[in-house]
Design an enzyme around this catalytic site. Structure first.
Site, mmCIF file in Angstrom:
data_model
loop_
_atom_site.group_PDB
_atom_site.id
_atom_site.type_symbol
_atom_site.label_atom_id
_atom_site.label_comp_id
_atom_site.label_asym_id
_atom_site.label_seq_id
_atom_site.Cartn_x
_atom_site.Cartn_y
_atom_site.Cartn_z
ATOM 1 N N GLU A 103 -4.638 5.498 7.935
ATOM 2 C CA GLU A 103 -4.763 6.414 6.795
ATOM 3 C C GLU A 103 -4.444 5.701 5.479
ATOM 4 O O GLU A 103 -5.088 5.935 4.470
ATOM 5 C CB GLU A 103 -3.841 7.625 6.968
ATOM 6 N N TYR A 111 -1.651 14.798 1.688
ATOM 7 C CA TYR A 111 -2.836 14.536 2.522
ATOM 8 C C TYR A 111 -2.449 13.638 3.711
ATOM 9 O O TYR A 111 -2.747 13.941 4.865
ATOM 10 C CB TYR A 111 -3.957 13.870 1.697
ATOM 11 N N ASP A 149 -8.822 16.135 1.294
ATOM 12 C CA ASP A 149 -9.132 14.953 0.483
ATOM 13 C C ASP A 149 -10.486 15.204 -0.175
ATOM 14 O O ASP A 149 -11.030 16.310 -0.094
ATOM 15 C CB ASP A 149 -9.143 13.685 1.351
#
Ligand code: SF4
Length: 384
Positions: free
Chosen positions: A40, A123, A141
């Site tokens: 991520e 997020y 996002d």
């Protein structure tokens, strides 16, 4: 947004499509929070294809949170070099150290604790906790926001405070509660591969029949374009010193205490990595580089060397468009510059360097740049 049986059908269609068509990516073969977290962070502002080789190499060196926490920062940056946005790597290591000391080397399982870690925002926390631990947290996002905006035909700038909150609420309502990790990935995958910013492929879309923008013929115009900040042009000049053995000199990361050579304005553009001596050009690159070199020659020894201009390198950092004018300077002996590191010009990766430095090194290694007509014509003489 959708409710009742319509919502159930919507979820079923999207999850079935994801199960069949998802891209085969290395971080989709694991539930290990550390590996998901790493993916991520690397994927922020970076394309999937660029991330894959970095992700795999990084894990070979740092297979778990402990090895990352204990590694020298320079080693972490070296393995990150080329991915850009280096504060991500520094925060990642800082957070790894926080996880080791505060959470017994295990990524925390609550959003509140995850949000306390360096570089982890809402997020990222939602993505990691839903995928690794099955927590019911919806991600929002750019990809997910665009999908939701089109599904509900939401107009205007999606990033304004209240609209972003509405989108988060809609994402929470759509979340499939039994499979939140797959759900989040399915929404992101739809945005990345089908419901793309330009020319969405509505004919291939598994949820087209639920989409308001498609019904209204607005799929191509939602979301509306954001007004862009004006581009700022910056010109730098970099000095590639080369001795007869092909060695050059790099200066330490600009924020390091031992670097007293790089101006603060320039330092901000160099990503905290090792770099060639670099200045911001105000009027005349050659004269200004000459002034820089004379600082390293306090005894005024009479050496004459040629500054050979190399092909410019260009690089963009957010709204800044940077042009670097590299100059190669061949010397019988490299000057002694405090804390500078002599390295073979073709082996600079031994220390962390940015893409910008890599581009300059590549230009300096091109054989025609040292003998080309233009280079000779523009050659400047240095009193060094
Ligand atoms: Fe996006 Fe088109 Fe699917 Fe609507 S129908 S969600 S605009 S791809």
């Amino acid at each position: 947004m959708l409710t009742g049986t319509t919502l159930t059908r919507f979820r079923k269609n999207l999850l079935a499509w994801y199960a069949e068509f998802q891209r085969d990516l290395p971080w989709r073969h694991t539930k290990d929070a550390y590996r998901i977290w790493l993916s991520e962070i690397m994927l922020q502002q970076t394309r999937v294809a660029a991330v894959v080789p970095y992700y795999e190499r990084f894990l070979q060196y740092f297979p778990n949170v402990k090895t990352l926490a204990e590694a020298p920062e320079q080693e972490v940056l070296r393995l990150w070099a080329g991915l850009g946005y280096y504060s991500r790597a520094r925060n990642l290591q800082k957070a790894a150290q926080q996880i080791v000391t505060r959470h017994d080397s295990r990524f925390p399982e609550t959003a509140a604790k995850a949000l306390e870690l360096s570089g982890v925002g809402s997020y990222t926390a939602a993505a990691i906790l839903s995928i690794a631990y099955g927590k019911k947290l919806a991600v929002l996002d750019g990809n997910v926001a665009r999908v939701i905006a089109r599904l509900s035909a939401i107009r205007g700038d999606l990033r304004t405070g209240s609209r972003w909150q509405e989108l988060q609420k809609a994402a929470d309502e759509l979340l499939a509660p039994n499979t939140p990790g797959d759900w989040n990935q399915a929404m992101m995958e739809l945005g990345a591969t089908i419901c793309t910013p330009r020319s969405p492929q509505c004919l291939l879309c598994p949820v087209a029949k639920f989409c308001e923008a498609r019904k209204l013929g607005l799929a191509d115009v939602i979301p509306e374009k954001r007004s862009k900040r004006d581009t700022v042009e910056i010109t730098l000049a970099a000095l590639v010193l080369v001795d007869p053995d092909g060695r050059t000199l790099l200066l330490p990361p600009p924020r390091a205490a031992e670097n007293k050579h790089t101006e603060p304005d320039v330092a901000a553009l160099l990503s905290g990595m090792w770099h060639f001596p670099t200045i911001q050009v105000r009027r005349d690159a050659v004269k200004e580089l000459r002034a820089l070199v004379s600082k390293w020659n306090p005894s005024g020894q009479k050496l004459r060397a040629e500054l050979q201009p190399l092909p410019p390198a260009r690089h963009a950092v957010t709204y800044r468009q940077i042009t670097v004018l590299p100059f190669r300077l061949e010397l019988a002996e490299l000057p002694r510059i405090e804390h500078a590191k002599p390295l073979p010009l073709d082996e600079l990766s031994a220390v962390p360097i940015s893409n910008l430095t890599r581009k300059v090194a590549r230009a300096a290694l091109l054989p025609q740049t040292t003998t080309g007509k233009n280079a000779r014509a523009a050659t400047a003489s240095l009193g060094f």
